[in-house]
Every structure is written in C-alpha cells, then in structure tokens.
Design an enzyme around this catalytic site. Structure first.
Site, PDB file in Angstrom:
ATOM      1  N   CYS A  95       0.865  -1.168   0.000  1.00 25.19           N
ATOM      2  CA  CYS A  95       0.000   0.000   0.000  1.00 25.19           C
ATOM      3  C   CYS A  95       0.904   1.220   0.000  1.00 25.19           C
ATOM      4  O   CYS A  95       2.103   1.126   0.237  1.00 25.19           O
ATOM      5  CB  CYS A  95      -0.905   0.048   1.237  1.00 25.19           C
ATOM      6  SG  CYS A  95      -2.086  -1.307   1.361  1.00 25.19           S
ATOM      7  N   GLY A 101      -0.397   0.255  -5.104  1.00 21.88           N
ATOM      8  CA  GLY A 101      -1.708  -0.342  -4.900  1.00 21.88           C
ATOM      9  C   GLY A 101      -2.723   0.254  -5.844  1.00 21.88           C
ATOM     10  O   GLY A 101      -2.791   1.471  -5.978  1.00 21.88           O
ATOM     11  N   ASN A 116       0.118   0.906   5.904  1.00 22.36           N
ATOM     12  CA  ASN A 116       0.869   0.077   4.959  1.00 22.36           C
ATOM     13  C   ASN A 116       1.592  -0.997   5.746  1.00 22.36           C
ATOM     14  O   ASN A 116       2.463  -0.693   6.555  1.00 22.36           O
ATOM     15  CB  ASN A 116       1.865   0.947   4.186  1.00 22.36           C
ATOM     16  CG  ASN A 116       2.851   0.146   3.344  1.00 22.36           C
ATOM     17  OD1 ASN A 116       3.959   0.587   3.087  1.00 22.36           O
ATOM     18  ND2 ASN A 116       2.452  -1.026   2.896  1.00 22.36           N
ATOM     19  N   GLY A 117       1.228  -2.253   5.508  1.00 26.79           N
ATOM     20  CA  GLY A 117       1.879  -3.337   6.233  1.00 26.79           C
ATOM     21  C   GLY A 117       0.888  -4.422   6.587  1.00 26.79           C
ATOM     22  O   GLY A 117      -0.183  -4.548   5.995  1.00 26.79           O
ATOM     23  N   TYR A 173      11.483  -5.095  -6.514  1.00 25.30           N
ATOM     24  CA  TYR A 173      10.270  -4.938  -7.305  1.00 25.30           C
ATOM     25  C   TYR A 173       9.392  -3.750  -6.906  1.00 25.30           C
ATOM     26  O   TYR A 173       8.931  -3.013  -7.764  1.00 25.30           O
ATOM     27  CB  TYR A 173       9.438  -6.225  -7.205  1.00 25.30           C
ATOM     28  CG  TYR A 173       8.094  -6.153  -7.894  1.00 25.30           C
ATOM     29  CD1 TYR A 173       8.001  -6.206  -9.289  1.00 25.30           C
ATOM     30  CD2 TYR A 173       6.918  -6.025  -7.160  1.00 25.30           C
ATOM     31  CE1 TYR A 173       6.767  -6.131  -9.925  1.00 25.30           C
ATOM     32  CE2 TYR A 173       5.686  -5.954  -7.788  1.00 25.30           C
ATOM     33  CZ  TYR A 173       5.614  -6.007  -9.171  1.00 25.30           C
ATOM     34  OH  TYR A 173       4.408  -5.925  -9.793  1.00 25.30           O
TER      35      TYR A 173
END
Length: 509
Positions: free
Chosen positions: A16, A43, A117-118, A259
């Site tokens: 995210c 995202g 985020n996580g 990535y």
C-alpha cells in the site's frame, strides 16, 4: 483461474502507499491526491483521503485507481489544513469497498482516521480482544483493528495512545494518523515498510511511503522516519519521538529494491535504481561463473547448455557470456535497470524486447472469450525485430506463481527467438510473506518444493538462473538488517503460517 486473471496474478502484489500532510496555506486534499498519484504503483484496488480543519474531519474513499476515485468536485469537498491519504492493495482483507482506507471513526477524544501500509501478524488476537470487549467491526482489515485500538487506548494525548498501541502491534506497519488538528506518522521497530518525511516549500511538512511522492510535493530535505519512531506534523512544527527501541537487527523488506519501489525512491540511503543495476551486474557474474566453470547446481544453471557444448547451443566458453546470447531484454518495468546492469557487466547488447500495456491489468471490463485466450499477449507485445533469430537472455525481477514466465517465453519463441535464457534478480521464492506483501500460500509458489531445473522445464526456458542470496545482499550492500523470509523461511518474528489475507471474511459475508 482464467487466462485474463493471469495478467494480474503473477508478480508479488504491491503493499500500500500512505501519505500525510500538514500545509496551513495549501489545498491539502489536492496535495494528497498528487502525492498518492506518485504512489499509485503500490496499490491499485482502492484509494481514500481524509482531511481535518482543526474542528471537523471528512473522508472520501472508494475502490479503483486514484484518478477513478477522485475528481475536482470530490476534492473541493475536502477542506482543511491536515490530510492523510491511502492507496491500497489488499494484504489483510479482500478488495471490497468496506476495506478501503483511511478508516475514520468518532472517539471520546474527537474524530480519528488511520491509513496503514503493512500487516500485523497478531491481528487475529487483537481483533478477538476487541470483539470480546463489545466493539463492533465493519471490515476484515487489520487497519480497522488498529484504528479501534487507538480509540480505546490509555493515555492523555494521542502521542501517548499511539505509543501504547505500538507496544501491542506485532508486525509491519508504516501508518499515518489524522486527528482534528494534527497528523501523526509511525513506523514499526523492525522497519519493514518504508516511510519518509520532509518540509514543504510553502511551510508545513509531509510524510509518505516513498521519497518520490515527497519530491512531487516539492520536499527536498527528506529523511526516513526511523524504525520505532513517531513524528508529529502540526502548528508546533515537526516533533519526533522514539516511541519504541528499534529492533536489532532490523528487518527492512528487501523486495522494495527488487520490485516494489519506484526507481527514484531512496531506501536505506540508497537509490533503488542503482541497486537494481547492481542486481543485474551480480547476476551476470553468477551466470558467467557458472558458464565458464561448469557449475550446474549451486547457481541453478542447466545441464547440457553449460557443459561445454559449443556447437548445438552456440556456447563459446572462451568468449564468456558474450558467446552465450545475442541480446539482453528486460520484462518491463522493474527489471529494466537490472537488464542494463547485466548488459554492462556481460558485454551482451541490451535492447527492448517487450512493450507493456500498463493499464490492461487494471481494467474492470472482462475481455471476450477469444481475447482471454490471448492471455499474457493482452499485456505484452514483442518487438519481433529485436529477437528474431537471436539467443535471448530475458531478465525478470522474480517468479512467484509462474503464471506469466512461460507465456512470455512462448511469445519470444513465436517471434523467432532461437533460444530463451531466463535470469532472475532474486533467489527462488519458496515461502509466503506475512509482513504486508501478497505472494499467496506456499502451495501457490512455483519454487515451493521444486528444483530450479523442474521450474525451467515448466516454463520451457533453455536455461534458468536465479541470483543467489549472497549476490542479492552484495548488490544491496548490506550483510544484515533486511527481511529475507520469502527466500529462506526464517521470519524475523513468529508467524502463523496458516494465516490467509481473507481469514476474517467468513463472518462478514
């Protein structure tokens, strides 16, 4: 899974992106919109912005891309000096509107919103505790659990409540929190997910998942939010508090380099683009050593191709890698820097082999049956002239489920490539991630309980080489401080390996 789903189901899915802004003289909603736009790659399932003006708070969120969710009229309704934003790929909870963030609630201390985020590895335990305490839940997201925990936390200030909750949150979180008159940002003590902060040119501060988003807003003097740290963005300027002691060693996600992150991101004081080039250089060295020394097991190099056969397969040991292939091509986009580095180190010319349609995987329109049969060709087209009658080395960042590698190789062969050698810029992914990356279950991973040669046969490559873990860390320039669990199965914290991202969905259907 139909062939169209393959288009969006191969690579590890971005976690995210979060952003937080205090800008007393600016249109913070529009600033948050453009900051999120720079984080769209993290995202594409849902997006949201919450804004506060010192007294009241408002939020707008929905499923879709940022440009689909927000328009001029939507942003005009979001007025204030403080804002947080979120762009989502689901890691806990499915891609439903109820799981979109930020979550906003009313508390006894005033309105509260949170974007995360996580992934918390103890979210099941924390969720059960809330339910037993009589708290109702409207989503299947661990981020809602974090929001409701903050509303109930002990402490006389939001800073104290955040610190209290951080002691109970186990796992990965880079989180932005909005109150009526302040923005907070916090990062877990392991440092799994990135978070950075910087001053805005017209006054105020911004915090975001990546440095590129802050550069978009004009920030220059950017620094990381340190693991275990809480930063406060308000009229009282930037306040930094070390809420928890950083874990030793840290466990930054190494896949940010491979990535996830945009190439212009700076992660652990290093350029992502430059690290990716070094990944290609290390990969060229390992492929070259295997070619010249006849290594067939340690580096995943394939028998037959590398055992001195110089006529049938065109290998020329005395010429090194230059005798192995005619062209190096990347699978766009994250592999482009690595392919450049591989070409530079090997002496094999670099060229584009694929043209990527970056939007087909984000459409909500189902293709016709005949188009579904085209599969990966809907997303990639080959530049035939660049591969015709050539021995190709195809560079990719990873192979997760193995759904697209084989079809990509087939596209190259259909375009006239004589040979297709595949080189991957990370080790085989043999274990799922529980820290905020959707890689699927162990059984979904093509490298789980398979040898490199078995994978090579499945994807129909002439050779397949993965970068070693040692080579990966040489490229990163670190010997510790990074999570490598998806390659090794050694998780930095205890996890339940049976956990699934939709594990809380059953009671909400």
């Amino acid at each position: 899974m139909n062939q169209f789903e393959i288009l969006t189901d191969e690579s590890p899915k971005e976690e995210c992106g979060v952003i937080g802004i205090f800008a007393p003289n600016e249109d913070v909603a529009r600033m948050a919109f453009f900051g999120l736009f720079a984080l769209q790659h993290r995202g594409q399932e849902a997006a949201g912005i919450a804004v506060a003006d010192g007294q009241t708070m408002s939020v707008y969120k929905n499923v879709g891309l940022i440009s689909q969710v927000f328009g001029p009229h939507t942003l005009d309704e979001l007025r204030g000096h403080y804002a947080i934003g979120h762009t989502r790929y689901s890691t806990t909870g499915s891609s439903l509107a109820r799981n979109a963030q930020p979550f906003m609630i009313e508390t006894m201390y005033g309105p509260l919103a949170l974007g995360h985020n996580g992934n918390l590895v103890n979210s099941g335990e924390l969720r059960q505790r809330l339910l037993e305490g009589g708290v109702g839940l409207s989503s299947s997201s661990d981020s809602e659990v974090m929001t409701l925990m903050l509303a109930r936390a002990e402490g006389s200030t939001w800073g104290e409540r955040i610190q209290s909750c951080m002691k109970e949150w186990q796992g990965a979180y880079s989180v932005v929190i909005l109150t009526r008159d302040c923005v907070y940002a916090a990062r877990d003590p392991w440092g799994f997910r990135p978070l950075c902060v910087g001053p805005l040119p017209a006054g105020g501060y911004a915090v975001a998942s990546e440095t590129g988003a802050l550069h978009t807003l004009g920030c220059e003097a950017i620094r990381e939010v340190n693991p275990g740290e809480v930063v406060t963005l308000s009229d009282n300027a930037l306040v930094v508090h070390q809420a928890l002691k950083p874990n030793n060693p840290l466990a930054r996600c190494v896949f940010e380099y491979i990535y996830f992150a945009r190439p212009d991101h700076v992660w652990d004081q290093q350029s992502v683009h430059h690290v990716r080039q070094r990944l290609g250089e290390e990969l060229a060295g390992e492929v070259g050593n295997g070619l010249l020394n006849g290594q067939t097991d340690k580096n995943g190099l394939i028998n037959g191709l590398l055992n001195g056969q110089t006529d049938k397969n065109g290998l020329k040991d005395d010429k090194g890698l230059e005798g192995m292939a005619d062209v190096v091509i990347p699978v766009p986009d994250s592999s482009i820097p690595a392919a450049i580095g591989f070409s530079r180190a090997s002496g094999i010319p670099y060229n584009d082999g694929f043209i990527k349609n970056r939007y087909v995987g984000r459409t909500f329109i189902e293709p016709t049956a005949s188009l579904r049969q085209r599969g990966v060709a809907l997303k990639f087209n080959v530049i035939n002239e660049n591969v015709l009658n050539k021995r190709v080395i195809m560079i990719d960042d990873s192979i997760v489920r193995g759904n697209t590698t084989g079809p990509l190789i087939k596209l190259l062969r259909n375009a006239g490539a004589k040979q297709v050698h595949v080189a991957i810029t990370c080790p085989p992914i043999t274990h799922p991630c529980f820290m905020g990356v959707d890689m699927g279950r162990r059984e979904d991973l093509i490298a789980y309980q398979r040898s490199v040669d078995e994978i090579r046969r499945i994807v129909d490559a002439d050779s397949l080489t993965y970068l070693s873990l040692e080579g990966l860390m040489r490229a990163v320039g670190r010997t510790e401080g990074y999570c490598q669990a998806c390659f090794t199965g050694r998780y930095p914290i205890e996890v339940d390996v049976e956990t699934t991202k939709t594990g809380f969905e059953t009671s909400l259907k």
